[in-house]
Design a protein around this motif. Sequence first.
Motif, mmCIF file in Angstrom:
data_model
loop_
_atom_site.group_PDB
_atom_site.id
_atom_site.type_symbol
_atom_site.label_atom_id
_atom_site.label_comp_id
_atom_site.label_asym_id
_atom_site.label_seq_id
_atom_site.Cartn_x
_atom_site.Cartn_y
_atom_site.Cartn_z
ATOM 1 N N UNK A 194 7.272 -7.576 -2.879
ATOM 2 C CA UNK A 194 8.187 -8.673 -3.196
ATOM 3 C C UNK A 194 9.507 -8.510 -2.451
ATOM 4 N N UNK A 195 9.983 -7.275 -2.358
ATOM 5 C CA UNK A 195 11.228 -7.037 -1.635
ATOM 6 C C UNK A 195 11.125 -7.421 -0.173
ATOM 7 N N UNK A 196 10.027 -7.088 0.473
ATOM 8 C CA UNK A 196 9.856 -7.461 1.876
ATOM 9 C C UNK A 196 9.579 -8.948 2.034
ATOM 10 N N UNK A 197 8.823 -9.523 1.105
ATOM 11 C CA UNK A 197 8.510 -10.945 1.195
ATOM 12 C C UNK A 197 9.759 -11.806 1.019
ATOM 13 N N UNK A 198 10.718 -11.352 0.215
ATOM 14 C CA UNK A 198 11.936 -12.119 -0.005
ATOM 15 C C UNK A 198 13.090 -11.682 0.886
ATOM 16 N N UNK B 98 0.823 -1.207 0.000
ATOM 17 C CA UNK B 98 0.000 0.000 0.000
ATOM 18 C C UNK B 98 0.860 1.261 0.000
ATOM 19 N N UNK B 99 1.991 1.221 0.709
ATOM 20 C CA UNK B 99 2.917 2.361 0.688
ATOM 21 C C UNK B 99 3.469 2.580 -0.709
ATOM 22 N N UNK B 100 3.868 1.493 -1.370
ATOM 23 C CA UNK B 100 4.371 1.608 -2.735
ATOM 24 C C UNK B 100 3.311 2.105 -3.690
ATOM 25 N N UNK B 101 2.079 1.657 -3.498
ATOM 26 C CA UNK B 101 0.971 2.120 -4.338
ATOM 27 C C UNK B 101 0.718 3.603 -4.133
ATOM 28 N N UNK B 102 0.809 4.050 -2.905
ATOM 29 C CA UNK B 102 0.567 5.459 -2.599
ATOM 30 C C UNK B 102 1.662 6.348 -3.193
ATOM 31 N N UNK B 103 2.878 5.838 -3.221
ATOM 32 C CA UNK B 103 3.996 6.649 -3.709
ATOM 33 C C UNK B 103 4.152 6.624 -5.222
ATOM 34 N N UNK C 252 3.354 -0.888 -9.969
ATOM 35 C CA UNK C 252 4.646 -1.531 -10.131
ATOM 36 C C UNK C 252 5.491 -1.369 -8.861
ATOM 37 N N UNK C 253 5.484 -0.200 -8.277
ATOM 38 C CA UNK C 253 6.218 0.029 -7.026
ATOM 39 C C UNK C 253 5.597 -0.770 -5.881
ATOM 40 N N UNK C 254 4.285 -0.915 -5.888
ATOM 41 C CA UNK C 254 3.626 -1.718 -4.856
ATOM 42 C C UNK C 254 4.074 -3.171 -4.944
#
Length: 169
Positions: free
Chosen positions: A88-92, A72-77, A81-83
């Motif tokens: 994915x970055x946090x999940x991995x 949601x933070x990536x979507x807001x910013x 694609x950023x979301x």
Amino acid sequence: VARIAEARFTAEPSAASAYEAACGWARANEPEAALRMLEAAAQHGFPDADHWHVRSIVGGVVGVLGIAGLALCGLELAGWWAAFLAAAGLAFYPRYTGAIFNNSKDIPLAVAMIFLLWLTLRLARRWAEGDAYLLDSALVGACAGLAMSIRINAALWFGVLGLTAAGWW
């Protein structure tokens, strides 16, 4: 058992500690009392399950909510694609996913901070939309309170919120 029941009414500290440990009740002055109440509610829903397993499952669900919150933070910013990349970055990230089932304090704090970041970004974006910011302001306050109930380090967010307000004006 009689000694533990008797300890509730005595001033002997070791017996009182044994009473609290035997009952497993969350005291109101514990920093993570809100988290313990959530675990207790889950344990009440599954009374035959092992306490450790229920606590691990609650931690896992909270960890997955953190991944969704970072999306949601990536979507807001920056959009979808950023979301996806943020989630994915946090999940991995092995330190996060390796600890979601075992770390019952740091991961919920991280998740509360992630949602506090998302709500702050949302509040900054919707500030000029009339009364729409009131709900976001209340949610920021509730999320900050939840984060501070886990660890007091979350009080640093008041400085971030102050800088956000100063930057807006």
